[in-house]
Write an enzyme that holds these catalytic residues in place. Structure first.
Site: not given
Length: 439
Positions: A271-273
């Site tokens: 969900h971030c990178i």
């Protein structure tokens, strides 16, 4: 300073409300429950709320036994009723921040949450945004919505930003064990937020503004995305030269300074990178600047699934087989090993590419029993297949997309006709290495 709120935080009588009961929200509740706070969990998904009330977990890292403890000891009350937000003294926002189809920030969940909070906002409440976003979101998006009420930030209610830091599947780092960066909208808000988190988190790192805290999270994930892109690009070069990138990285990381090991893969997930660097490039465009380095890294990483398919085409072709009609077993659809989180997993891009080329696709993932619907993918209705010797032997290729520890790679290689390994998962397999290919 709100003396009532300060005292409630100090003696742990403050009720901590967590909005968004997903992979960030549940571990955060766990940290505050373990610290002795009563919590409330808010989510618009009634199914999640019902499961928690039934003492059942839907996230591997928080077992059902832990949920049962929360409920039985009256330490957490799950609810989908947003009119009850006023019952919490602190509201921690852990909602998704995806990208739009045009790769612009999609803040609809933050905005809707802020509007729900504003509808019940009262004096002496602390509001902290944890969702990953671009610098200035707390000040320019959240604050104006909350101040549409008659209440003023820093006087009546208090506002801060503290980015979530999670590493799902890593037993060495829990939500409580990772230092927490906190940036208040004003000194009082910053102190109240820091005081609250200090009860539950191992170390608090206070910064002067929300923008510094927001930029901190973006930097952390962009740093990883750029370095992963570097090894992914080197992988495509070294493959042509018949040099194993994994051996190169292992050799390089013996240097005790100036080098940190990053590893290639079939693409970026989580969900971030895959998302956060694009928040930064969007913000740069608003400032009239181009972040060419970051955008190039995004391009390299997003091309990796296509590269995997090109390698599959090459190896199948050498065996006299086309992709169309070939039976391809995808091993692992979670975005990283030993987790049940499929968000932004490159496995779903591989699924799209394989299906578009006519492959007969099946999959196995011990943590994902059935393929879930995904926002940007046409996901087939498939269940995880048992890895019997007969089933493996019937596949034209086993494509390792996620290197779960549960897999018996010796058994898989022994019975498979061909294995395409994108994770170096078969590095310790000794028999049948002539069937293993790298991508």
């Amino acid at each position: 300073m709100s003396q009532r709120l300060e005292a409630a935080i100090a003696d742990k009588s403050a009720v901590v409300g967590v909005i968004g009961l997903g992979y960030v929200g549940l571990p955060l509740i766990n940290a505050f429950v373990n610290a002795g706070f009563k919590t409330m969990g808010f989510d618009v998904d009634q199914q999640k709320v019902d499961m928690l009330k039934a003492k059942k977990s839907y996230i591997k890292t928080i077992p059902s036994e832990q949920i049962a403890h929360w409920i039985d000891e009256d330490r957490c009350e799950p609810t989908a009723d947003m009119s009850r937000l006023s019952e919490a003294d602190a509201l921690l926002i852990c909602v998704p921040t995806p990208l739009s189809d045009s790769r612009d920030p999609d803040l609809q969940y933050i905005v809707k949450t802020a509007e729900a909070i504003a509808a019940t906002l009262r004096k002496d409440q602390l509001v902290v945004l944890e969702s990953t976003t671009y610098p200035s979101t707390t000040r320019d998006v959240l604050l104006p919505i909350l101040e549409k009420t008659s209440l003023k930030s820093g006087e009546d209610f208090f506002l801060a930003y503290s980015p979530e830091r999670e590493d799902p599947g890593n037993p060495d780092f829990t939500a409580a064990g990772i230092p927490k960066v906190v940036g208040g909208m004003d000194p009082v808000s910053g102190k109240l937020a820091s005081d609250l988190y200090s009860h539950a988190i191992v170390k608090i790192v206070t910064v002067n503004t929300p923008e510094v805290a927001e930029a901190c999270k973006i930097l952390e994930n962009t740093y990883r995305a750029v370095n992963i892109a570097l090894v992914n690009e080197l992988k495509t070069l070294f493959d042509r030269m018949n040099i194993d990138i994994w051996d190169v990285v292992d050799a390089a990381k013996t240097k005790p300074f100036g080098f940190q090991a990053f590893y290639p893969g079939p693409g970026l997930g989580g969900h971030c990178i895959p998302i956060d660097p694009f928040y930064l490039t969007w913000l740069a465009r608003k400032q009239g600047l181009n972040t060419r380095f970051i955008e190039l890294a995004g391009e390299v990483n997003s091309r990796m699934p296509e590269y995997v398919i090109s390698r599959l085409y090459e190896f199948l072709n050498d065996a006299g087989k086309p992709i169309k009609g070939s039976k391809i077993l995808l091993l692992g659809v979670a975005y990283k090993k030993d987790v049940d989180d499929p968000r932004e997993s490159p496995a779903f891009v591989l699924i799209d590419l394989l299906r578009s080329r006519g492959a007969e696709l099946t999959y196995n993932d011990p943590h994902v029993p059935r393929l879930p619907p995904m926002r940007h993918h046409d996901v087939p209705d498939l269940a995880s297949q048992e890895l019997t010797s007969e089933f493996l032997a019937a596949q034209d290729c086993v494509l390792i997309a996620t290197d779960h520890s549960a897999y018996d790679y010796d058994f898989i290689v022994k019975h498979a006709q061909m294995v395409l390994d994108t994770r170096n998962a078969t590095k310790n397999v000794t028999e049948g290495r002539d069937k293993i290919y790298k991508a």
